[in-house]
Write an enzyme that holds these catalytic residues in place. Structure first.
Site, PDB file in Angstrom:
ATOM      1  N   ASP A 131      -7.687   7.638  -7.668  1.00 36.02           N
ATOM      2  CA  ASP A 131      -6.643   7.034  -6.828  1.00 36.02           C
ATOM      3  C   ASP A 131      -5.302   7.590  -7.286  1.00 36.02           C
ATOM      4  OD1 ASP A 131      -5.330   5.240  -5.021  1.00 36.02           O
ATOM      5  OD2 ASP A 131      -4.943   3.872  -6.675  1.00 36.02           O
ATOM      6  N   SER A 132      -4.279   7.358  -6.478  1.00 34.01           N
ATOM      7  CA  SER A 132      -2.937   7.785  -6.865  1.00 34.01           C
ATOM      8  C   SER A 132      -2.425   6.993  -8.067  1.00 34.01           C
ATOM      9  CB  SER A 132      -1.986   7.571  -5.693  1.00 34.01           C
ATOM     10  OG  SER A 132      -2.043   6.221  -5.284  1.00 34.01           O
ATOM     11  N   TYR A 143       1.526   8.195  -3.463  1.00 36.52           N
ATOM     12  CA  TYR A 143       1.223   9.339  -2.603  1.00 36.52           C
ATOM     13  C   TYR A 143       1.661   9.048  -1.158  1.00 36.52           C
ATOM     14  CZ  TYR A 143      -2.144  11.484  -5.955  1.00 36.52           C
ATOM     15  OH  TYR A 143      -2.759  12.086  -7.022  1.00 36.52           O
ATOM     16  N   CYS A 199      -8.636   5.697  -2.442  1.00 38.84           N
ATOM     17  CA  CYS A 199      -7.240   5.802  -2.034  1.00 38.84           C
ATOM     18  C   CYS A 199      -7.219   5.977  -0.517  1.00 38.84           C
ATOM     19  CB  CYS A 199      -6.603   7.005  -2.728  1.00 38.84           C
ATOM     20  SG  CYS A 199      -4.898   7.289  -2.243  1.00 38.84           S
ATOM     21  N   THR A 230      -4.756   6.661   1.324  1.00 37.02           N
ATOM     22  CA  THR A 230      -3.901   7.777   1.715  1.00 37.02           C
ATOM     23  C   THR A 230      -4.673   9.095   1.637  1.00 37.02           C
ATOM     24  OG1 THR A 230      -2.027   6.545   0.847  1.00 37.02           O
ATOM     25  CG2 THR A 230      -1.703   8.898   1.205  1.00 37.02           C
ATOM     26  N   CYS A 275      -5.248   0.177   2.002  1.00 39.63           N
ATOM     27  CA  CYS A 275      -4.800   0.885   0.802  1.00 39.63           C
ATOM     28  C   CYS A 275      -5.452   0.129  -0.347  1.00 39.63           C
ATOM     29  CB  CYS A 275      -3.277   0.789   0.736  1.00 39.63           C
ATOM     30  SG  CYS A 275      -2.565   1.211  -0.857  1.00 39.63           S
ATOM     31  N   THR A 276      -6.012   0.852  -1.309  1.00 36.73           N
ATOM     32  CA  THR A 276      -6.781   0.178  -2.357  1.00 36.73           C
ATOM     33  C   THR A 276      -5.914  -0.666  -3.294  1.00 36.73           C
ATOM     34  OG1 THR A 276      -6.716   2.296  -3.497  1.00 36.73           O
ATOM     35  CG2 THR A 276      -8.777   1.693  -2.388  1.00 36.73           C
ATOM     36  N   HIS A 277      -4.605  -0.512  -3.189  1.00 32.44           N
ATOM     37  CA  HIS A 277      -3.735  -1.409  -3.960  1.00 32.44           C
ATOM     38  C   HIS A 277      -3.740  -2.829  -3.370  1.00 32.44           C
ATOM     39  CE1 HIS A 277      -2.128   2.254  -5.747  1.00 32.44           C
ATOM     40  NE2 HIS A 277      -1.357   1.541  -6.544  1.00 32.44           N
TER      41      HIS A 277
HETATM   42  N1  DGL Z   1      -3.849   3.304  -3.414  1.00 33.27           N
HETATM   43  C1  DGL Z   1      -3.338   4.242  -2.479  1.00 33.27           C
HETATM   44  C2  DGL Z   1      -3.933   4.072  -1.104  1.00 33.27           C
HETATM   45  O1  DGL Z   1      -4.976   3.547  -1.004  1.00 33.27           O
HETATM   46  C3  DGL Z   1      -1.972   4.484  -2.317  1.00 33.27           C
HETATM   47  C4  DGL Z   1      -0.758   4.052  -2.763  1.00 33.27           C
HETATM   48  C5  DGL Z   1       0.159   5.250  -2.780  1.00 33.27           C
HETATM   49  O2  DGL Z   1      -0.066   6.080  -3.644  1.00 33.27           O
HETATM   50  O3  DGL Z   1       1.070   5.300  -1.953  1.00 33.27           O
HETATM   51  O4  DGL Z   1      -3.387   4.479  -0.112  1.00 33.27           O
END
Ligand code: DGL
Length: 271
Positions: A10-11, A42, A73, A75, A185-187
Protein backbone atom coordinates in the site's frame (compact mmCIF):
# COMPACT_ATOMS: atom_id res chain seq x y z
CA UNK A 1 0.26 -26.53 -1.00
CA UNK A 2 2.58 -23.56 -1.17
CA UNK A 3 4.17 -21.93 1.86
CA UNK A 4 5.68 -18.97 0.01
CA UNK A 5 4.45 -15.60 1.34
CA UNK A 6 1.61 -13.42 0.15
CA UNK A 7 3.00 -9.98 -0.76
CA UNK A 8 0.77 -7.05 0.19
CA UNK A 9 1.53 -3.41 -0.48
CA UNK A 10 0.00 0.00 0.00
CA UNK A 11 1.06 3.62 -0.21
CA UNK A 12 1.23 3.66 3.58
CA UNK A 13 -0.32 1.99 6.56
CA UNK A 14 -3.93 1.84 5.30
CA UNK A 15 -3.26 -1.54 3.68
CA UNK A 16 -2.99 -2.99 7.17
CA UNK A 17 -6.79 -3.31 6.92
CA UNK A 18 -6.14 -6.01 4.31
CA UNK A 19 -3.38 -7.57 6.43
CA UNK A 20 -5.72 -7.74 9.41
CA UNK A 21 -8.31 -9.55 7.31
CA UNK A 22 -5.72 -11.95 5.83
CA UNK A 23 -4.40 -12.76 9.32
CA UNK A 24 -7.93 -13.63 10.43
CA UNK A 25 -9.07 -15.53 7.32
CA UNK A 26 -5.78 -17.22 6.45
CA UNK A 27 -3.86 -17.68 9.71
CA UNK A 28 -1.37 -20.13 8.18
CA UNK A 29 -0.17 -17.76 5.50
CA UNK A 30 3.16 -15.95 5.62
CA UNK A 31 2.87 -12.27 4.72
CA UNK A 32 5.33 -9.67 3.51
CA UNK A 33 3.86 -6.17 3.78
CA UNK A 34 5.30 -3.06 2.22
CA UNK A 35 3.97 0.39 3.15
CA UNK A 36 5.45 3.25 1.16
CA UNK A 37 5.28 5.65 4.10
CA UNK A 38 7.95 7.90 2.55
CA UNK A 39 5.72 8.70 -0.42
CA UNK A 40 2.16 8.47 0.93
CA UNK A 41 -0.28 9.79 -0.27
CA UNK A 42 -0.47 8.39 -3.79
CA UNK A 43 -4.06 9.51 -4.33
CA UNK A 44 -3.30 13.12 -5.20
CA UNK A 45 -0.51 12.28 -7.70
CA UNK A 46 -0.51 11.94 -11.48
CA UNK A 47 -1.26 8.60 -13.13
CA UNK A 48 2.36 8.39 -14.38
CA UNK A 49 3.74 8.76 -10.86
CA UNK A 50 1.30 6.22 -9.43
CA UNK A 51 2.32 3.73 -12.18
CA UNK A 52 6.00 4.33 -11.35
CA UNK A 53 5.56 3.92 -7.59
CA UNK A 54 3.41 0.80 -8.08
CA UNK A 55 6.05 -0.76 -10.33
CA UNK A 56 8.73 -0.18 -7.70
CA UNK A 57 6.56 -1.51 -4.86
CA UNK A 58 5.80 -4.66 -6.88
CA UNK A 59 9.50 -5.17 -7.74
CA UNK A 60 10.34 -4.86 -4.06
CA UNK A 61 7.84 -7.56 -3.08
CA UNK A 62 8.93 -9.84 -5.94
CA UNK A 63 12.30 -10.22 -4.22
CA UNK A 64 10.55 -12.35 -1.60
CA UNK A 65 9.33 -14.97 -4.09
CA UNK A 66 5.68 -14.23 -3.30
CA UNK A 67 3.04 -16.70 -4.48
CA UNK A 68 0.44 -13.94 -4.80
CA UNK A 69 0.64 -10.15 -4.83
CA UNK A 70 -2.08 -7.91 -3.48
CA UNK A 71 -2.34 -4.18 -4.09
CA UNK A 72 -4.07 -3.23 -0.83
CA UNK A 73 -4.44 0.25 -2.25
CA UNK A 74 -7.51 1.56 -4.03
CA UNK A 75 -5.43 4.11 -5.88
CA UNK A 76 -2.94 1.60 -7.30
CA UNK A 77 -5.73 -0.88 -8.11
CA UNK A 78 -7.65 1.87 -9.94
CA UNK A 79 -4.86 3.64 -11.78
CA UNK A 80 -1.71 1.50 -12.18
CA UNK A 81 -3.14 -0.68 -14.93
CA UNK A 82 0.18 -1.21 -16.68
CA UNK A 83 2.26 -2.05 -13.60
CA UNK A 84 -0.35 -4.46 -12.25
CA UNK A 85 -1.06 -6.17 -15.59
CA UNK A 86 2.63 -7.02 -15.96
CA UNK A 87 2.76 -8.95 -12.66
CA UNK A 88 3.60 -12.58 -13.41
CA UNK A 89 2.34 -13.90 -10.05
CA UNK A 90 -1.40 -14.20 -9.36
CA UNK A 91 -2.55 -10.64 -8.61
CA UNK A 92 -5.41 -9.21 -6.59
CA UNK A 93 -6.45 -5.56 -6.45
CA UNK A 94 -9.26 -4.18 -4.33
CA UNK A 95 -11.60 -2.79 -7.00
CA UNK A 96 -13.07 -6.02 -8.37
CA UNK A 97 -13.73 -7.82 -5.08
CA UNK A 98 -15.22 -4.68 -3.48
CA UNK A 99 -17.40 -3.95 -6.53
CA UNK A 100 -18.74 -7.51 -6.52
CA UNK A 101 -19.57 -7.26 -2.82
CA UNK A 102 -21.31 -3.89 -3.27
CA UNK A 103 -23.34 -5.06 -6.25
CA UNK A 104 -24.57 -7.97 -4.11
CA UNK A 105 -25.25 -5.84 -1.04
CA UNK A 106 -27.24 -2.96 -2.52
CA UNK A 107 -31.02 -3.13 -2.19
CA UNK A 108 -31.96 0.03 -4.09
CA UNK A 109 -29.15 -0.02 -6.68
CA UNK A 110 -27.49 3.19 -5.44
CA UNK A 111 -23.86 2.65 -4.44
CA UNK A 112 -21.62 5.33 -2.98
CA UNK A 113 -17.85 5.19 -3.39
CA UNK A 114 -15.43 7.01 -1.12
CA UNK A 115 -11.90 7.14 -2.53
CA UNK A 116 -8.85 9.23 -3.19
CA UNK A 117 -9.04 11.82 -5.97
CA UNK A 118 -7.10 9.52 -8.33
CA UNK A 119 -9.47 6.63 -7.62
CA UNK A 120 -12.64 8.66 -8.13
CA UNK A 121 -11.29 10.36 -11.26
CA UNK A 122 -10.36 6.97 -12.74
CA UNK A 123 -14.01 5.82 -12.60
CA UNK A 124 -12.69 2.36 -11.70
CA UNK A 125 -15.50 1.37 -9.34
CA UNK A 126 -18.30 2.66 -11.61
CA UNK A 127 -16.78 0.80 -14.58
CA UNK A 128 -16.49 -2.42 -12.62
CA UNK A 129 -19.98 -2.19 -11.13
CA UNK A 130 -21.46 -1.41 -14.58
CA UNK A 131 -20.13 -4.78 -15.79
CA UNK A 132 -21.97 -6.57 -12.99
CA UNK A 133 -25.13 -4.45 -12.81
CA UNK A 134 -25.53 -1.87 -15.61
CA UNK A 135 -28.63 -0.48 -13.87
CA UNK A 136 -26.80 0.44 -10.68
CA UNK A 137 -26.19 4.12 -9.99
CA UNK A 138 -22.69 4.79 -8.66
CA UNK A 139 -21.93 8.05 -6.89
CA UNK A 140 -18.31 8.82 -6.06
CA UNK A 141 -16.72 11.28 -3.67
CA UNK A 142 -13.01 12.10 -3.27
CA UNK A 143 -12.01 12.11 0.38
CA UNK A 144 -8.32 13.08 0.44
CA UNK A 145 -8.30 14.30 4.06
CA UNK A 146 -9.26 10.89 5.41
CA UNK A 147 -5.88 9.36 4.49
CA UNK A 148 -4.15 11.97 6.65
CA UNK A 149 -6.51 11.26 9.54
CA UNK A 150 -5.63 7.54 9.43
CA UNK A 151 -1.88 8.07 8.98
CA UNK A 152 -2.04 10.31 12.08
CA UNK A 153 -4.16 7.90 14.11
CA UNK A 154 -7.15 10.26 14.36
CA UNK A 155 -9.57 7.41 14.10
CA UNK A 156 -11.22 7.21 17.51
CA UNK A 157 -15.00 7.36 17.44
CA UNK A 158 -15.12 10.49 19.62
CA UNK A 159 -12.90 12.44 17.25
CA UNK A 160 -15.04 15.48 16.52
CA UNK A 161 -12.92 16.70 13.60
CA UNK A 162 -12.89 13.30 11.88
CA UNK A 163 -16.67 13.10 12.28
CA UNK A 164 -17.26 16.57 10.81
CA UNK A 165 -14.97 15.88 7.83
CA UNK A 166 -16.72 12.57 7.17
CA UNK A 167 -20.14 14.23 7.42
CA UNK A 168 -19.09 16.82 4.84
CA UNK A 169 -17.80 14.10 2.48
CA UNK A 170 -20.68 11.64 2.67
CA UNK A 171 -23.67 14.00 2.78
CA UNK A 172 -23.90 14.05 -1.06
CA UNK A 173 -23.90 10.23 -1.11
CA UNK A 174 -26.69 10.07 1.44
CA UNK A 175 -28.68 12.77 -0.40
CA UNK A 176 -28.55 10.66 -3.55
CA UNK A 177 -29.89 7.67 -1.67
CA UNK A 178 -26.83 5.40 -1.41
CA UNK A 179 -27.73 2.34 0.67
CA UNK A 180 -24.24 0.84 0.26
CA UNK A 181 -20.90 2.64 0.49
CA UNK A 182 -17.61 1.21 -0.75
CA UNK A 183 -14.74 2.33 1.45
CA UNK A 184 -12.75 2.53 -1.78
CA UNK A 185 -9.42 3.27 -0.18
CA UNK A 186 -7.83 0.81 2.24
CA UNK A 187 -7.25 3.59 4.75
CA UNK A 188 -10.98 4.14 5.18
CA UNK A 189 -12.05 0.87 6.88
CA UNK A 190 -10.06 2.16 9.86
CA UNK A 191 -12.66 4.98 10.09
CA UNK A 192 -15.61 2.61 9.60
CA UNK A 193 -17.21 3.13 13.04
CA UNK A 194 -17.42 6.90 12.48
CA UNK A 195 -18.56 6.52 8.86
CA UNK A 196 -21.24 4.03 9.96
CA UNK A 197 -22.54 6.28 12.69
CA UNK A 198 -22.70 9.28 10.33
CA UNK A 199 -24.32 7.26 7.50
CA UNK A 200 -26.72 5.37 9.76
CA UNK A 201 -27.10 1.66 10.55
CA UNK A 202 -29.09 0.86 7.40
CA UNK A 203 -26.17 1.66 5.14
CA UNK A 204 -23.91 -1.28 4.27
CA UNK A 205 -20.20 -0.44 4.30
CA UNK A 206 -17.93 -2.46 2.03
CA UNK A 207 -14.44 -2.96 3.45
CA UNK A 208 -12.05 -3.17 0.49
CA UNK A 209 -9.27 -4.85 2.52
CA UNK A 210 -11.63 -7.56 3.75
CA UNK A 211 -13.03 -8.21 0.27
CA UNK A 212 -9.50 -8.47 -1.16
CA UNK A 213 -8.56 -10.94 1.59
CA UNK A 214 -11.65 -13.05 0.76
CA UNK A 215 -10.62 -13.02 -2.89
CA UNK A 216 -7.09 -14.14 -1.93
CA UNK A 217 -8.60 -17.02 0.01
CA UNK A 218 -10.70 -18.02 -2.99
CA UNK A 219 -7.77 -17.82 -5.44
CA UNK A 220 -5.39 -19.78 -3.21
CA UNK A 221 -8.00 -22.49 -2.63
CA UNK A 222 -8.89 -22.74 -6.32
CA UNK A 223 -5.23 -23.09 -7.30
CA UNK A 224 -4.34 -25.38 -4.38
CA UNK A 225 -1.78 -22.82 -3.22
CA UNK A 226 -2.71 -22.51 0.45
CA UNK A 227 -0.02 -22.84 3.11
CA UNK A 228 0.09 -26.17 4.93
CA UNK A 229 -2.10 -26.26 8.07
CA UNK A 230 0.99 -26.75 10.30
CA UNK A 231 2.47 -23.45 9.10
CA UNK A 232 2.13 -20.87 11.88
CA UNK A 233 2.01 -17.88 9.52
CA UNK A 234 4.60 -15.15 9.98
CA UNK A 235 4.28 -11.53 8.93
CA UNK A 236 7.14 -9.19 8.06
CA UNK A 237 6.49 -5.49 7.68
CA UNK A 238 8.61 -3.10 5.62
CA UNK A 239 8.16 0.67 5.41
CA UNK A 240 10.05 3.22 3.33
CA UNK A 241 10.12 5.78 6.14
CA UNK A 242 9.86 5.51 9.88
CA UNK A 243 7.38 8.34 10.20
CA UNK A 244 7.13 9.69 13.72
CA UNK A 245 4.15 7.75 14.95
CA UNK A 246 4.11 4.82 12.57
CA UNK A 247 4.40 2.10 15.22
CA UNK A 248 1.60 3.66 17.28
CA UNK A 249 -0.56 3.89 14.17
CA UNK A 250 0.26 0.31 13.14
CA UNK A 251 -0.59 -0.85 16.65
CA UNK A 252 -4.00 0.84 16.54
CA UNK A 253 -4.75 -0.47 13.06
CA UNK A 254 -3.70 -4.06 13.69
CA UNK A 255 -4.65 -4.24 17.34
CA UNK A 256 -1.18 -5.35 18.46
CA UNK A 257 2.34 -4.03 18.78
CA UNK A 258 4.43 -4.82 15.69
CA UNK A 259 7.20 -2.30 16.30
CA UNK A 260 9.78 -5.11 16.68
CA UNK A 261 8.71 -6.63 13.35
CA UNK A 262 8.93 -3.52 11.16
CA UNK A 263 11.99 -3.05 8.96
CA UNK A 264 12.88 0.32 7.52
CA UNK A 265 13.85 0.27 3.84
CA UNK A 266 15.66 3.27 2.44
CA UNK A 267 13.84 4.02 -0.83
CA UNK A 268 17.15 4.17 -2.73
CA UNK A 269 18.44 0.84 -1.39
CA UNK A 270 15.28 -1.14 -1.61
CA UNK A 271 15.57 -2.43 -5.18
N1 DGL B 1 -4.57 3.43 0.83
C1 DGL B 1 -4.57 4.07 -0.44
C2 DGL B 1 -5.79 3.71 -1.26
O1 DGL B 1 -6.36 2.72 -1.02
C3 DGL B 1 -4.34 5.43 -0.60
C4 DGL B 1 -4.12 6.57 0.12
C5 DGL B 1 -3.18 7.43 -0.69
O2 DGL B 1 -2.03 7.04 -0.77
O3 DGL B 1 -3.63 8.47 -1.18
O4 DGL B 1 -6.18 4.41 -2.16
Amino acid sequence: MDSRPIGIFDSGLGGLSAVKAVLELLPNENIVYFGDTARVPYGSRSNETIEKFAKEDIAFLQQFDCKLIMAACGTVSSVAKKATSEIKEPFIGVVKPASNAAAKATRNGVIGVMGTSATINSGSYSNEIAKINPQAKVVGVSCPLLVTLVENNWIDEDNYIAREIIKRYITPLMEQGADTIILGCTHFPHLAPIIQSVAGDDVVLIDTGLEAAREAQRVLRAQDMESPAENSGEAHYYVSDKTQNFSAVAQTLLGRDISGEITFMNVKDRL
